[in-house]
Write a protein that holds these residues in place. Sequence first.
Motif, PDB file in Angstrom:
ATOM      1  N   GLU A 269      53.273  21.476  19.122  1.00 50.74           N
ATOM      2  CA  GLU A 269      51.556  22.134  20.192  1.00 50.74           C
ATOM      3  C   GLU A 269      51.654  23.194  20.732  1.00 50.74           C
ATOM      4  O   GLU A 269      50.477  24.189  20.921  1.00 50.74           O
ATOM      5  CB  GLU A 269      51.383  20.260  20.258  1.00 50.74           C
ATOM      6  N   SER A 270      53.533  22.982  21.534  1.00 52.90           N
ATOM      7  CA  SER A 270      52.728  23.684  22.284  1.00 52.90           C
ATOM      8  C   SER A 270      52.792  25.371  22.016  1.00 52.90           C
ATOM      9  O   SER A 270      52.237  26.440  22.477  1.00 52.90           O
ATOM     10  CB  SER A 270      53.712  24.171  23.172  1.00 52.90           C
ATOM     11  N   GLU A 271      53.356  25.595  20.965  1.00 51.12           N
ATOM     12  CA  GLU A 271      53.279  27.020  19.591  1.00 51.12           C
ATOM     13  C   GLU A 271      52.516  27.359  19.603  1.00 51.12           C
ATOM     14  O   GLU A 271      51.849  28.551  19.938  1.00 51.12           O
ATOM     15  CB  GLU A 271      54.450  26.941  18.972  1.00 51.12           C
ATOM     16  N   LEU A 272      51.007  26.385  19.304  1.00 47.53           N
ATOM     17  CA  LEU A 272      49.979  26.348  19.012  1.00 47.53           C
ATOM     18  C   LEU A 272      49.405  27.343  20.415  1.00 47.53           C
ATOM     19  O   LEU A 272      48.647  27.846  20.088  1.00 47.53           O
ATOM     20  CB  LEU A 272      49.356  25.504  18.164  1.00 47.53           C
ATOM     21  N   CYS A 273      49.794  26.703  21.063  1.00 52.28           N
ATOM     22  CA  CYS A 273      49.000  26.877  22.825  1.00 52.28           C
ATOM     23  C   CYS A 273      49.357  28.481  22.865  1.00 52.28           C
ATOM     24  O   CYS A 273      48.576  28.835  23.735  1.00 52.28           O
ATOM     25  CB  CYS A 273      49.650  25.685  23.896  1.00 52.28           C
ATOM     26  N   TRP A 274      50.934  28.670  22.288  1.00 53.69           N
ATOM     27  CA  TRP A 274      51.206  30.765  23.012  1.00 53.69           C
ATOM     28  C   TRP A 274      50.608  31.168  22.216  1.00 53.69           C
ATOM     29  O   TRP A 274      49.720  32.367  22.496  1.00 53.69           O
ATOM     30  CB  TRP A 274      52.393  30.305  22.572  1.00 53.69           C
ATOM     31  N   ARG A 275      49.931  30.704  20.919  1.00 50.42           N
ATOM     32  CA  ARG A 275      49.516  31.492  19.630  1.00 50.42           C
ATOM     33  C   ARG A 275      47.537  31.622  20.893  1.00 50.42           C
ATOM     34  O   ARG A 275      46.979  32.884  21.320  1.00 50.42           O
ATOM     35  CB  ARG A 275      48.585  30.904  18.235  1.00 50.42           C
ATOM     36  N   ASP A 276      47.307  30.437  22.069  1.00 54.10           N
ATOM     37  CA  ASP A 276      45.804  30.101  22.799  1.00 54.10           C
ATOM     38  C   ASP A 276      46.286  31.529  23.680  1.00 54.10           C
ATOM     39  O   ASP A 276      44.855  32.416  24.074  1.00 54.10           O
ATOM     40  CB  ASP A 276      45.344  29.080  22.701  1.00 54.10           C
ATOM     41  N   PHE A 277      47.186  31.121  24.517  1.00 56.15           N
ATOM     42  CA  PHE A 277      46.627  31.081  25.717  1.00 56.15           C
ATOM     43  C   PHE A 277      47.179  33.024  25.265  1.00 56.15           C
ATOM     44  O   PHE A 277      46.497  34.419  26.342  1.00 56.15           O
ATOM     45  CB  PHE A 277      48.429  31.524  26.346  1.00 56.15           C
ATOM     46  N   TYR A 278      48.440  33.643  24.614  1.00 53.27           N
ATOM     47  CA  TYR A 278      48.167  35.256  24.170  1.00 53.27           C
ATOM     48  C   TYR A 278      46.709  35.386  23.908  1.00 53.27           C
ATOM     49  O   TYR A 278      46.607  36.937  24.454  1.00 53.27           O
ATOM     50  CB  TYR A 278      49.297  35.294  23.139  1.00 53.27           C
ATOM     51  N   ALA A 279      45.829  35.019  23.142  1.00 60.44           N
ATOM     52  CA  ALA A 279      44.186  35.246  22.597  1.00 60.44           C
ATOM     53  C   ALA A 279      43.646  35.335  24.486  1.00 60.44           C
ATOM     54  O   ALA A 279      43.527  36.547  24.294  1.00 60.44           O
ATOM     55  CB  ALA A 279      44.289  34.759  21.612  1.00 60.44           C
ATOM     56  N   ASP A 280      43.976  34.826  25.265  1.00 57.45           N
ATOM     57  CA  ASP A 280      43.617  34.590  26.145  1.00 57.45           C
ATOM     58  C   ASP A 280      43.705  35.994  27.107  1.00 57.45           C
ATOM     59  O   ASP A 280      43.172  36.124  27.776  1.00 57.45           O
ATOM     60  CB  ASP A 280      43.354  33.687  27.289  1.00 57.45           C
ATOM     61  N   VAL A 281      44.770  36.147  27.137  1.00 61.37           N
ATOM     62  CA  VAL A 281      44.930  37.241  28.029  1.00 61.37           C
ATOM     63  C   VAL A 281      44.268  38.158  27.556  1.00 61.37           C
ATOM     64  O   VAL A 281      44.200  39.399  28.414  1.00 61.37           O
ATOM     65  CB  VAL A 281      46.878  37.536  28.065  1.00 61.37           C
ATOM     66  N   LEU A 282      44.932  38.906  25.687  1.00 56.20           N
ATOM     67  CA  LEU A 282      44.125  39.886  25.620  1.00 56.20           C
ATOM     68  C   LEU A 282      42.737  40.410  25.426  1.00 56.20           C
ATOM     69  O   LEU A 282      42.480  41.575  25.953  1.00 56.20           O
ATOM     70  CB  LEU A 282      44.740  40.368  24.241  1.00 56.20           C
ATOM     71  N   PHE A 283      42.509  39.165  25.660  1.00 53.64           N
ATOM     72  CA  PHE A 283      40.475  38.851  25.614  1.00 53.64           C
ATOM     73  C   PHE A 283      40.612  39.744  26.486  1.00 53.64           C
ATOM     74  O   PHE A 283      39.336  40.210  26.914  1.00 53.64           O
ATOM     75  CB  PHE A 283      40.183  38.023  25.796  1.00 53.64           C
ATOM     76  N   ARG A 284      41.015  39.278  27.776  1.00 52.47           N
ATOM     77  CA  ARG A 284      40.356  39.510  29.666  1.00 52.47           C
ATOM     78  C   ARG A 284      41.606  41.116  29.408  1.00 52.47           C
ATOM     79  O   ARG A 284      40.354  41.493  30.826  1.00 52.47           O
ATOM     80  CB  ARG A 284      41.092  38.237  30.158  1.00 52.47           C
ATOM     81  N   ARG A 285      42.081  41.257  28.827  1.00 56.00           N
ATOM     82  CA  ARG A 285      43.203  42.417  29.043  1.00 56.00           C
ATOM     83  C   ARG A 285      43.307  43.171  28.357  1.00 56.00           C
ATOM     84  O   ARG A 285      44.666  43.809  28.388  1.00 56.00           O
ATOM     85  CB  ARG A 285      44.201  41.931  30.520  1.00 56.00           C
ATOM     86  N   PRO A 286      42.169  44.018  27.367  1.00 56.86           N
ATOM     87  CA  PRO A 286      42.439  44.313  26.024  1.00 56.86           C
ATOM     88  C   PRO A 286      43.490  45.375  26.427  1.00 56.86           C
ATOM     89  O   PRO A 286      43.510  45.870  25.459  1.00 56.86           O
ATOM     90  CB  PRO A 286      41.421  44.923  25.547  1.00 56.86           C
ATOM     91  N   GLU A 287      43.956  46.407  27.223  1.00 54.41           N
ATOM     92  CA  GLU A 287      44.025  47.572  27.029  1.00 54.41           C
ATOM     93  C   GLU A 287      45.567  46.879  27.024  1.00 54.41           C
ATOM     94  O   GLU A 287      46.875  47.890  27.446  1.00 54.41           O
ATOM     95  CB  GLU A 287      44.086  48.255  28.634  1.00 54.41           C
ATOM     96  N   THR A 288      46.135  45.530  27.456  1.00 54.79           N
ATOM     97  CA  THR A 288      47.683  45.317  27.448  1.00 54.79           C
ATOM     98  C   THR A 288      48.501  45.343  26.785  1.00 54.79           C
ATOM     99  O   THR A 288      49.128  44.642  25.832  1.00 54.79           O
ATOM    100  CB  THR A 288      47.738  44.266  28.774  1.00 54.79           C
ATOM    101  N   ALA A 289      46.711  45.815  25.535  1.00 57.53           N
ATOM    102  CA  ALA A 289      47.654  44.868  23.987  1.00 57.53           C
ATOM    103  C   ALA A 289      48.660  46.605  23.638  1.00 57.53           C
ATOM    104  O   ALA A 289      49.520  46.641  23.091  1.00 57.53           O
ATOM    105  CB  ALA A 289      45.990  45.810  22.872  1.00 57.53           C
ATOM    106  N   TRP A 290      48.430  47.484  24.917  1.00 56.79           N
ATOM    107  CA  TRP A 290      49.500  48.653  24.448  1.00 56.79           C
ATOM    108  C   TRP A 290      49.984  49.246  26.017  1.00 56.79           C
ATOM    109  O   TRP A 290      50.868  50.250  25.826  1.00 56.79           O
ATOM    110  CB  TRP A 290      48.934  49.412  23.814  1.00 56.79           C
ATOM    111  N   GLU A 291      49.872  48.847  27.230  1.00 51.96           N
ATOM    112  CA  GLU A 291      49.470  49.154  28.583  1.00 51.96           C
ATOM    113  C   GLU A 291      51.019  47.899  28.652  1.00 51.96           C
ATOM    114  O   GLU A 291      50.499  46.752  28.806  1.00 51.96           O
ATOM    115  CB  GLU A 291      48.732  50.020  28.962  1.00 51.96           C
TER     116      GLU A 291
END
Length: 450
Positions: A269-291
């Motif tokens: 279940e935590s692995e599925l949570c990692w998937r949501d966590f990283y999506a959350d981070v990228l959504f809030r900070r889209p520039e962190t895709a490459w920075e």
Amino acid sequence: MGVTSQTSVVWFRRDLRTIDHPALSRAVGDGSVLPLFVIDPAFANSSKVRRLALAEMLASLDRDLGGALHIAVGDPIDTVPAIAAAVGADAVHVSRDHGPYGHRRDASVAERLRADGRRLIGTGSNHLIDPTTVTKADGSPYAVFTPFSRTWRSVLAESGNTALLDAPSGADWITGIDGAVNDPRAALGLTPDDLGPNNDRHLDRSTASALERWANFRAVGLDRYDERRNLPAEAGTSSMSSALRFGLVHPARLLADLDPGSEHHRTFESELCWRDFYADVLFRRPETAWENLDRRLNGIALDTDERARERFALWCQGRTGFEIVDAGMRQLLTTGWMHNRVRMIVASFLVKDLHLPWQWGARFFMELLIDGDLASNNHGWQWAAGTGTDAAPYFRVFNPVTQAERWDPDRSYRARWLPELDTADYPAPMVDHARERDEALARYKAARGG
Ligand SMILES: Cc1cc2nc3c(=O)[nH]c(=O)nc-3n(C[C@H](O)[C@H](O)[C@H](O)COP(=O)(O)OP(=O)(O)OC[C@H]3O[C@@H](n4cnc5c(N)ncnc54)[C@H](O)[C@@H]3O)c2cc1C
């Protein structure tokens, strides 16, 4: 059910299934539906293995829709509104896409539809919990995983697992619309000679096969997940990542089968949570895709010259002379998938032994991984580089030799992917790990101001 019968388009993207699909169920309940997939010219940048996988998944989605899937080619910003107009749709239904590209694209499509008096309606998404939903009590975002996961679990417990749905029955599909692509494989730049990826072990082409794989993993793997998930020679993980990436299955289907009383299930279940966590981070900070998320490391010394490019090429080919790194890269090149433990090792090697920008490795992974997902991949890379959220402390450097001894003790993983192992054709180590480790530590220290 809608009060009046409506005409809709359901535009599939990362949700290539008919079960557990609230947007599809809603549209079918409202009236007649054109199921649509648009082959975006951006797919041309994907590896052949990935395009082959997509072609096969589209064929199976079409079968699940009774042959009603309309496949078009073009920039979705033009194509989707044009098709909606051609069928006289009231609305275009989608599962929300929270990736930076998908989010921008959907905003543009919504605007074009609005200008024509139509709506883009997003229902559900590819996540258990959508970005920006999990927050601290004051509404601010979490920066690290563990507290995020605690709140994520309580939000899930409150909302219940509402995404489970049968495939809609009695649908009134709209068919026979002009402009359908006759040969989706050709539209994806594939020839009849291009064969499917050689990775039956890790890739499903249909919802049915993904669910069968999951049922099998549930029966034989899930109860030993903690013990075996780091052993790349074994089928100790679910191999659901490609099915999740393309939405052959929704993670809610997996979640529903987990037993909260089992430690192994909770780890999964935590692995599925990692998937949501990283999506959350990228959504809030889209520039962190490459920075770098952690800007303190922006000044770190990296190698980018001609010699660095040569080293990168050896890494890409799996010719570094470090067995576990090379085995992982060959697995990726052959199958479009790599075991998680080995992803961590090869990423650490690129960043800390070769001193290359993590972005080089992330880009290469995105081109080849069938499960390639910008959020999980690029933040997985930032984790390895020590530049991301919840970063592994920068001074923790994976030793590729001891990692291999620990996780592949009988060398069976390495032997499987390196036929030339133990022959004169296998290269000597390209660097001295102990020396490069010291070099990496010195560079990180200098970048962080001593
Ligand atoms: C450098 C690097 C790059 C990565 N790139 C990707 C990527 O492009 N796409 C991708 O889906 N995963 C990526 N991962 C995470 C992880 O390696 C894969 O999800 C996993 O190997 C998939 O195999 P599985 O389905 O058998 O995993 P399981 O162990 O069975 O896990 C179940 C599911 O949980 C999710 N998951 C597991 N681990 C992670 C993780 N660390 N981060 C986010 N989600 C996770 C995946 O959806 C996975 O299918 C990356 C990890 C690293 C270190």
